[in-house]
Every structure is written in structure tokens, then in C-alpha cells.
Design a protein around this motif. Sequence first.
Motif, PDB file in Angstrom:
ATOM      1  N   LEU A 175       0.766  -1.395   0.051  1.00 15.45           N
ATOM      2  CA  LEU A 175       0.065  -0.032  -0.048  1.00 15.45           C
ATOM      3  C   LEU A 175       0.795   1.119   0.009  1.00 15.45           C
ATOM      4  N   ARG A 182       0.541   7.438  -6.780  1.00 18.35           N
ATOM      5  CA  ARG A 182      -0.353   8.605  -6.972  1.00 18.35           C
ATOM      6  C   ARG A 182       0.249   9.741  -7.426  1.00 18.35           C
ATOM      7  N   GLU A 230      18.953   8.694  11.169  1.00 21.19           N
ATOM      8  CA  GLU A 230      18.281   9.698  10.516  1.00 21.19           C
ATOM      9  C   GLU A 230      17.359   9.325   9.291  1.00 21.19           C
ATOM     10  N   SER A 231      16.232   9.474   9.006  1.00 15.95           N
ATOM     11  CA  SER A 231      15.768   8.977   7.724  1.00 15.95           C
ATOM     12  C   SER A 231      16.442  10.139   6.636  1.00 15.95           C
ATOM     13  N   VAL A 483      14.649   4.767   6.104  1.00 19.05           N
ATOM     14  CA  VAL A 483      14.504   4.811   7.567  1.00 19.05           C
ATOM     15  C   VAL A 483      15.099   3.595   8.358  1.00 19.05           C
ATOM     16  N   GLU A 504       7.856  16.343  -2.030  1.00 18.52           N
ATOM     17  CA  GLU A 504       7.305  16.464  -0.703  1.00 18.52           C
ATOM     18  C   GLU A 504       5.985  15.737  -0.350  1.00 18.52           C
ATOM     19  N   TYR A 508       6.015  13.008   2.443  1.00 21.31           N
ATOM     20  CA  TYR A 508       5.143  12.846   3.563  1.00 21.31           C
ATOM     21  C   TYR A 508       4.139  11.734   3.524  1.00 21.31           C
ATOM     22  N   LEU A 511       5.977   8.753   4.931  1.00 18.63           N
ATOM     23  CA  LEU A 511       6.960   8.810   6.007  1.00 18.63           C
ATOM     24  C   LEU A 511       6.542   8.174   7.159  1.00 18.63           C
ATOM     25  N   ALA A 512       5.204   8.490   7.613  1.00 17.13           N
ATOM     26  CA  ALA A 512       4.620   7.687   8.824  1.00 17.13           C
ATOM     27  C   ALA A 512       4.557   6.123   8.461  1.00 17.13           C
ATOM     28  N   SER A 513       4.196   5.824   7.249  1.00 17.13           N
ATOM     29  CA  SER A 513       3.902   4.215   7.004  1.00 17.13           C
ATOM     30  C   SER A 513       5.393   3.605   7.170  1.00 17.13           C
ATOM     31  N   ASN A 515       7.980   4.662   8.809  1.00 20.19           N
ATOM     32  CA  ASN A 515       8.315   4.727  10.144  1.00 20.19           C
ATOM     33  C   ASN A 515       7.672   3.324  11.078  1.00 20.19           C
TER      34      ASN A 515
END
Lengths: 700, 224
Positions: A175, A182, A230-231, A483, A504, A508, A511-513, A515
Amino acid sequence: MAEAATPDPRWCCYFFLYDGSKVKEEGDPTSAGICYFYPTETAADQQDLLCGQLAGVCRCVSELSCSPVRLLRLRRRKFAVCTRGDFLWALGCAVDIPDISIHGFLEQLIGLFCFYNGPVRESYQLRSKEELAAQWGKYLSHLQGGATELHHIFSSLRTIDSTHIDPLLLLKAALILQACQRCPLVLAGCILYCGRVVSTQMPPDLTAKVLVHETEAYSQDLANGVTPTESNVTSIPVFLTPSELHALRCPPVDWACRSHCLPLQANHTKKSRLSREHYDPCFSPSPSLSVFGDAPFSQDHSGSCDQVLANGTLQPSMQERSGAQEQDEEILGAPLPAPPLKGENGEDCESHDNGHQGGGGDSDGSKRQDGCGEQGQPANEEPGNQTGPQGPRQRSDEEQLEKIDRQEPNDNKGGSEEDGGRKGEEMGRNTEHRLSGTGVRGVCSEESQNNERIQGGKTPPYTPALGALPPPLVAMALYQHRVRGLVLALLVEPNFQSDAAAMEEVHYSSLASLNGLEAHLRSTTAGTPGPPGGYTFAHHDCLQNTLTSENPVRPLACVTMRVSSRLTVTCAAAAVSRVACALRRPRALTSALTSLIAAAARVSARSQPVWGAGGPLERSFVRATSLLHSHFSQAVTLQEAIVRNAGSAVYGTRSTAQETYFLQQGATVRNSGVPNPQDSAFSLPSKARHRLLKHGVNLL
Amino acid sequence: MPKRFCSVLQDPPQSRKCPAERPMASKSSLLKVILLGDGGVGKSSLMNRYVTNKFDTHLFHTIGVEFLNKDLEVDGRLVTMQIWDTAGQERFRSLRTPFYRGSDCCLLTFSVDDSQSFLNLANWKKEFIYYADVKEPESFPFVVLGNKLDVAERQVGAEEAQQWCRDNGNHPYFETSAKDSTNVAAAFEEAVRRVLAAEDRAEHLIPTDTVNLHRKPRSSASCC
């Protein structure tokens, strides 16, 4: 990679790149043509000697036989050879390494270089030999290190051990990749963890290329004692072949209108990308389409493909390249059985097959997409006309090899080709072309036992022109977001890097996924191996080019083989082993039998275990697997085989989509010496079917 | 027992390793805040709105956990908040629960247009306390968020929600909208305040706690 497996020297004793254009005159020193030689510490005069001799032999043989040299077999070494234009690559290895594996190795090596450095000629014009030597060295050590011997044999991807992680995490990875897509500038991506593939949208060979950079960066970090906390985001230029690019750009949407041809294409694919669609949307069957005749091409493609090609500049090159490139790879591809082809174009295939004894194990499956593309076109037109469409292609050197191949069997082909042409015209020239192409290809390669034998295929005659132009490569970019041990690698359009908004957004949105996925994977323990099941297996998925295996255990000393079906022949080899063979078609029997016996003799005569790391038991299993894999690749009709010694037996079976090897330990062996229904070895197939089900391997 | 005690004991190695995005200046500078609540109430959207100031209507279910870091200054103190977003669906339970441990604050989230999500808050609180191994649930900082304030048809009234908060430990309550950014920053900042306040309280109660607890093995040896 964390695992520090020592490279097996048998896989690469020598490797060199020789530029024939630098040595034209009598007075030109051979050394001028040597771009790279491995091992680098080899004395200069020895380098000259080997390069000079090999290049000379290759040229001589290919000119005499009008076909390119793919393999030179000497007494203790063999050399996989690849020529493109003036360039000649040779990779020397031990003789018992399967031809198909060593060719895969060489192709990967060249592919890696071109992926990261661009065209070879330009690279050597722009950069120094030393600089590029470091690159070759890097790719060599990457290909030799890290993975297990089994991975080398199948040239398979290193994947994470999916048996110990929650499948939902694989979904999560998929995913993330989809979300990145996209952004229209992102072509495809893959997610890697500690140098292993978690999820990929790319074809296996492309994934393997991307893996190199990541692995290298990761191991560098480890070596420097740097914890990559650091990523970070990097972006480097890479070069794709037009066929690779086309496969990535072609939207899955197009499948619908092409569904009629999918089954066929599947058969042409190198790693038998049979039903790839269901697995990887990006791996569309398009490459084959791209090389068909112009008419079908434009018909078939719509949407972005059309746009890409609309300007007309890319299209010819794509056709050219994809044909050439894939073809090259294809020769090494896993063999695929011919029957599917027959289904639709029975006569053609049959006639070709008959013409070529030995069935071109590797080629027919191998001739998949591009082979068929290339040939589809000729089939499309009268031989006389072919100069037109084929003209540009001739420049591509790889192609040229192809063409050379096709020369000999002309006689055989004439009929079928016309046939194909006619049907094509009548029926909208799609399927038929492909078919006739495939049929042709199907036949051509059987490079196994003969030393410098090259396959002959059938095609209209082409003049082998040395000095052909290298196929064009398209510059793209490889975006990487790391990451810690987790890396998101995306193949992106070159202008992605200058598009801050797009970068960007991608950054973004993932990034969270990333992590989270990293935290999940890190907290996943390696998992304890299940209770020993008393068996060992290796399962190669030809579609995804992945390998599943469990540690092998017991030694084998010699060989007995059995091949399924009608006919059964028994014979003794080297007083140690017995070979029992039953082949579908008697025609193929002789050669298959001969090679089996020879192989059996080789294996049994060897007193010491040869294969890489691990105990003798593991080595033996690997050896048996290698042996069987080699034969599967050569004999298209071979579907099952058993290799055994007094105490154990390895069962191997393959289909277009998979190859599976199974060893039952501690089975009571009732080996009477001749095949009989009571022989415990013959219960192996059913055991394998049952035991491997729980590993997700379906042999039913 | 003060909160600091719990925090030291319950800090699993993982919790101190996970906040890895940036080097930790000091232990207290990184706060782990976790978002819990039913699937679809907008936890991921809240996190994204707060950290990246973006709102994406096409977010897929979160699988397992995700997190983002955010540096901020609250009442003159610089902290890095690590916001953990979790999967709300039951089938992802086994993936998310291991990551509860080490949380400094828990944001219980429901959607004001979904009364069931509000009723489930108690279950979420219970699940968190159990898996995070919270020793002093009464003093652990929870913050309750009622999201989707922008939606017209409410099923949960503000009064009702506030009542629940009062009854269940006097948690602060915020009505937010990730879509139009209402109250999002305020809610997260309040979470940070609660954590800092709890830590201050802990330090106040046992000034030397950190030292003692960290060296517990040694001190116990000397006792014997």
C-alpha cells in the motif's frame, strides 16, 4: 548485508570486458582492449593472453558458424560469453555450475553496470578505467556475496523471510508503494529491509538492480559503525532499457484489451512471468507488445503508453531494445514447456521442434516476449520486406546475435513464417505473429553440452554486423528514502528531483507508514524454525523469482534419475548410479539421457563436496538441486527427476511457474537398483506434495 | 507511587529505541503519544493534519502502527512529540498492541458522528492500560478527542462526552476536526502539557527517584 557469506570463488574465477574496437591493427596491443579484468591482481601478460585468446576464439567461431558464442567450455572452466558490438564480456567459472546460472550471473552483471552507469561505450569515454573498474568490482562482489548458493543457482532475489512476518505487513508495504504511485512522476517502487525485498512493483530483474545500491549503502553504514538513525532521502541517476521502461509505464488499465494474448506472453517471459498480472500490476505484458509490428502495437496501447510513444522517437528504440535486451536475457531464462504454444499454433511449434532436436530447453520458454516480438514482425511480412522494419534493429548488437541465430534454420521456417504472416494479416496480426515467433524461438537454444555451440533459430538471414550500435538507454532517477534498515526505492522520471512539490508529497505520504513498517519489521523476531520435519526443500517461484527453502541435511553421493511418463529406460553411469528415464518424446531421449549420465558421472566421481558454505549435507542437497535445475533448463520435456544415493533421494519437479526440490530424510530406502513400484523413492512425489503444502507450495 | 516510577519500570527497551528519528537530547525531550480509537474516526488524519498540515480524504486503513515526529515548544520547553497512529480495526489488534508500551500519553479518539465509537472509548482505555502495562492508571495522562466536528449530523453531544471524561478520571476533552484543522494543535499541545505536568509532579514527589530506580539492582545488592 549483515550476513557476511564469503563469495564462492567458483562462481567467478575470471571476468573481463574486452573492447575489440581498440585492437584492430596488427600492432595494437591486446591490453589496449582490456577495459576490466578480474581478478585485478592478475599479471598483465596473463590478462592479455586470456583476453586475446578468448576474444579470438569467439570471433572465429561466431564468424564461421554465423552465430554468436554464448559458452566456451574448457576442461576445468567454462566461460559464459556475451558480445555486444565491439564489446565482449566473458565470465569464467567452474564447470559444474549450471550453464543457465552462469549466464544469468553474467547478464545480471552487465545489466547492473548499464543500470547505474549508462551505456558502456559512453561510460568508458566519459570516465576513467579505474573508476569504472571499481564499479565492476562492486557489482561482482554484490552478486557473489550475501545470498546462499541456492540463490545463486536460480539467480533469485533475496527476499525477507515472509514466513515469520505478519502478511498484513506485506500488504502495508504494498500500500505504501501504491500511495507513492499517486504521483504521476513515480513509475514503480520497491521496499527493501536490510538488503532484502519486502515488496516490489518492478519486474524481478529490475528489483535486483535496485537492490545493489541499497545493499551497498546499508553495508557501508554498518561498516562505518554508523547507525542510520536519521531518515534520509537520496536520488541518483539510473538508466533503463526501453523495454524495462515500457513495462513500467504501461498502465495496468490496458490489460483488459490485451487479455487475449496474455497466456501466450506468459510463456515468453524470461523468468516465466506467466501470470504476473495477478501479482504485480506493473509487470505488464507490454514488453512483448512493444516489439510487435507497428500496427498491433499502436492498437494495443493506449493511455500513457501512447503518449510516451507518440513522439515517435522512443518507439523505434523501444522496439529495438526490448527485443534485443530481453532476448539476451531470455536465453538464460528458465525453460518452459512448449505445450501451451501448441495449443494455439500447434503445427508451427511442432515443426520447429522437430527441426531442432533437443528442444531448446532454455530457449523456448526463454524466447518469450521479445523473441516473439522480434520474430513476430518478420512473420508479419515477406522476408523481402524485412529490411525495412528490421533495418534499425540491425544496429543493436544483441539483436544481431539473435539474428545470427535465426539464420540457419531458414529452410525449416519458411513455411511457418508465411503461414504466420498470412494468418496475421487475416486475423488482425496479433496472436499469430506472436505464436509463430514463439515457435521459432522455442527451438533455438540448447547450449548445454556442446562447448561453443550456439543455438540456431530460424529467421530470415541477417548479416551479422560487428560494430553494431549499443541499444539506447533512457535516463531515469532512483529515489531512495531510508528509515534505518528500511528503504523505499522508487524509479521516477528525471524531473521528479526538480519538482519540490511532488517530492514533498511522496515523502510525507509515505513517511509515517515507513516509520511504522520499520518498527514492525524490527520488532519481528527472526522466528524459531519449526520442528524439524525430516525433510528439506527448495522452491523457486519463477514468476517472482523468489526462493523459499529450508535447511538441507543429508549427504548424497550419486545419482539416479527418473523422468515422468511413457517410456522408461534404465542405464548405469560410472558404476555408481543408475539413470532411469522416461520422456514424453523419444526424440529428446537420447540427448537427455546422455547428459544425465554425464552429469551423474560427474557428481559421483567427485569425492569432495563442492558447493558453497554449509555442511556437507547442505552442499549435497544444493548440488543435487543445481544438477536438476540445469537439466530442467535444458530439457523442456523434463518435468520430474529424482537424484539419489544409497541413503536419500532428492526429488525435483517443475512447471512453467515453479521449480521445487525435496529431500526426505531418514526414509527407509528400498533401492533395488532398478526402478520398481516398491522403490521408496517413488513415493517422494506424493510426500513432497503433502509436506510442502504447509509451506504454501502447491504441487498438486 | 508517582508516575516517574511507572515510567522507568515500564519503559521497555523498545520504547527507547523506537523514537529513533532524531537523536535524543535528553530523555524527557521525546514524548511518545499514542492515538487510539475505533477504525475510521480519523486518527491518521489528526496526526497528518498536526504534523504535515495536510488532509487526505483517501487514506486507507492504517495497518499496524505508524508514527511521525513533531518538534514543538510548550510553555517554553522544547520537546519532540512522537505521535503513534494505530489501526482501529479489531483484526489489527495483534499488530498494534505491542507498541503501546512506553507511551507517555494516550489520546482516546472517537467520532462525534458515530456513537458506537464513543461507547468503545472505555474498551480502548482498558486495552491500553493492559497492554501498555500502566502501573498507575489513575494518574496516567489520557486526553479524549471527539473528531469530525465538521460533520453536520452529530450523534454524540459535547455534554455527553464531557460527562464521560469527568466520570473516567477527569480527562481533558477536545472537539476537533482534522478536515478543517479545528482544535487539532490545541489537543496535541494539551497532551504534552499533561505529560510534562505528570513528570513534574513525579519529580516533586520523589526528587531522587530517577537515580534510585535506575540503579535498583546495585542498591538492592548493597542492601543485602
